[in-house]
Design a protein around this motif. Structure first.
Motif, short mmCIF file in Angstrom:
data_model
loop_
_atom_site.label_atom_id
_atom_site.label_comp_id
_atom_site.label_asym_id
_atom_site.label_seq_id
_atom_site.Cartn_x
_atom_site.Cartn_y
_atom_site.Cartn_z
N ALA A 1 0.82 -1.21 0.00
CA ALA A 1 0.00 0.00 0.00
C ALA A 1 0.86 1.26 0.00
O ALA A 1 1.95 1.30 0.59
N THR A 2 0.36 2.30 -0.66
CA THR A 2 1.04 3.58 -0.72
C THR A 2 0.17 4.67 -0.10
O THR A 2 -1.05 4.51 0.03
N ASP A 3 0.82 5.79 0.28
CA ASP A 3 0.07 6.86 0.93
C ASP A 3 -0.87 7.57 -0.02
O ASP A 3 -1.91 8.10 0.39
N THR A 4 -0.54 7.64 -1.30
CA THR A 4 -1.44 8.16 -2.32
C THR A 4 -1.63 7.09 -3.38
O THR A 4 -0.81 6.18 -3.52
N SER A 5 -2.71 7.20 -4.12
CA SER A 5 -3.05 6.18 -5.10
C SER A 5 -3.50 6.82 -6.39
O SER A 5 -4.14 7.88 -6.39
N ILE A 6 -3.19 6.16 -7.48
CA ILE A 6 -3.82 6.53 -8.74
C ILE A 6 -5.30 6.14 -8.66
O ILE A 6 -5.62 5.03 -8.25
N VAL A 7 -6.17 7.02 -9.04
CA VAL A 7 -7.60 6.72 -9.10
C VAL A 7 -8.03 6.82 -10.56
O VAL A 7 -7.74 7.81 -11.23
N ILE A 8 -8.69 5.78 -11.05
CA ILE A 8 -9.10 5.73 -12.45
C ILE A 8 -10.56 5.27 -12.54
O ILE A 8 -11.04 4.55 -11.67
N PRO A 9 -11.27 5.68 -13.58
CA PRO A 9 -12.64 5.19 -13.77
C PRO A 9 -12.65 3.87 -14.53
O PRO A 9 -11.83 3.65 -15.43
N THR A 10 -13.54 2.98 -14.17
CA THR A 10 -13.69 1.74 -14.93
C THR A 10 -14.42 2.02 -16.23
O THR A 10 -15.17 2.99 -16.36
N GLY A 11 -14.19 1.16 -17.20
CA GLY A 11 -14.86 1.32 -18.49
C GLY A 11 -14.30 2.44 -19.35
O GLY A 11 -14.88 2.78 -20.37
N LYS A 12 -13.16 3.01 -18.96
CA LYS A 12 -12.53 4.09 -19.71
C LYS A 12 -11.10 3.70 -20.07
O LYS A 12 -10.43 3.00 -19.32
N VAL A 13 -10.63 4.19 -21.20
CA VAL A 13 -9.26 3.92 -21.63
C VAL A 13 -8.31 4.82 -20.85
O VAL A 13 -8.44 6.05 -20.86
N VAL A 14 -7.37 4.19 -20.16
CA VAL A 14 -6.36 4.92 -19.39
C VAL A 14 -5.01 4.73 -20.07
O VAL A 14 -4.57 3.60 -20.30
N VAL A 15 -4.38 5.83 -20.42
CA VAL A 15 -3.04 5.80 -21.01
C VAL A 15 -2.05 6.30 -19.96
O VAL A 15 -2.24 7.37 -19.37
#
Length: 293
Positions: free
Chosen positions: A185-199
């Motif tokens: 675990a890290t103190d901050t996290s990448i947050v991304i939406p599902t169903g979307k293309v993340v580059v």
């Protein structure tokens, strides 16, 4: 970004880990002691990789059994007891042609299925979310390219000498984790939406690192002076927390350079993004309230 911007990352951490949706997310992509096989496949890329792995397992099993059968046949048919006088021939043209042509055919057959999987990963689509990940010794820096959001991500416990102390246990609990997630675990996290293309644009600031999330089926070296890209799309319904690690030996604390990604719904992602922009002073709180109205 430099280490001196740690306070900015700390402010973002409260936005990234303090909201209710972050605390309630299940942990999906995590290594499990004593288990074999892959982590749950959260993306189409990883599903293709697992299918290809199973496909190759079938092929190599057939080849192994065939070679084993030939070996047993030779042992039984051409041993000294059955052949007291050895043959004097030196070669067999049909067999030599066969053991050259057949492997070529097998490799071409495998390539016909494996290359499309590789090309799918290498052809980068237009991203709905674009994130730049920069590897440092020994933490990650992230920038949401189109949003102006940036923060740094340190392993929880890194400041305490990478030891699981009572204080580190409390930090893990405050972030919604248990001691089982120590070193992950890290103190901050990448947050991304599902169903979307993340580059994800990947680079290094000092030495070569590698950005890897096993459940997504992605891995990309972070080379100083170069900007590489990878992409993924987390399936809808796979909201949760996914862990990864730097996968390129990068120095003394290489083992303490984890990655945390939180996949959430689009609504939760929008809420996180708004909160983070306010926390970092990118958007004034009054402006956010007015836009919501």
């Amino acid at each position: 970004m430099r280490l001196s911007t740690f306070l900015t990352g700390l402010a973002a951490s409260f936005a990234a880990t303090g909201t209710a949706f972050a605390q309630d997310l299940p942990i999906i992509g995590q290594p499990v002691d004593g288990k074999l096989g892959f982590q749950p496949q959260a993306t189409g890329i990883m599903q293709d990789v697992v299918w290809l792995d199973n496909f190759l397992l079938v092929i190599i099993t057939i080849i192994t059994l065939f070679v084993l059968g030939l070996l047993l046949f030779v042992i039984l048919r051409f041993n000294q007891k059955n052949n007291p006088e050895p043959q004097t021939f030196t070669h067999n043209t049909p067999i030599e042609v066969a053991w050259t042509v057949v492997p070529i055919v097998i490799l071409v057959f495998i390539g016909a299925f494996s290359l499309p999987v590789l090309f799918k990963e290498q052809i980068i689509p237009e991203g709905d979310v674009v994130i730049k990940a920069t590897g440092y010794q020994w933490y990650w820096g992230y920038e949401y390219v189109d949003e102006g959001v940036e923060f740094e991500s340190y392993m929880i416990g890194a400041a305490e000498g990478n030891m699981l102390t009572p204080d580190v246990s409390q930090q893990l609990a405050d972030a919604g984790y248990t001691d089982e997630q120590f070193l992950l675990a890290t103190d901050t996290s990448i947050v991304i939406p599902t169903g979307k293309v993340v580059v994800v644009q990947v680079t290094g600031a000092d030495v070569i690192h590698s950005w890897t999330i096993p459940a997504f089926g992605v891995k990309q070296d972070a080379v100083p002076g170069r900007l590489a890209e990878l992409w993924f799309e987390v399936d809808e319904g796979m909201e949760g927390i996914y862990f990864g690690q730097c996968s390129e030996l990068c120095g003394l604390s290489h083992a303490y350079m984890p990655i945390t990604v939180k996949a959430v719904t689009q609504a939760d992602y929008d809420a996180w993004l708004s909160e983070t922009k306010v926390a970092q002073g990118i958007v004034d709180d009054s402006v956010q309230v007015a836009s919501a109205d």
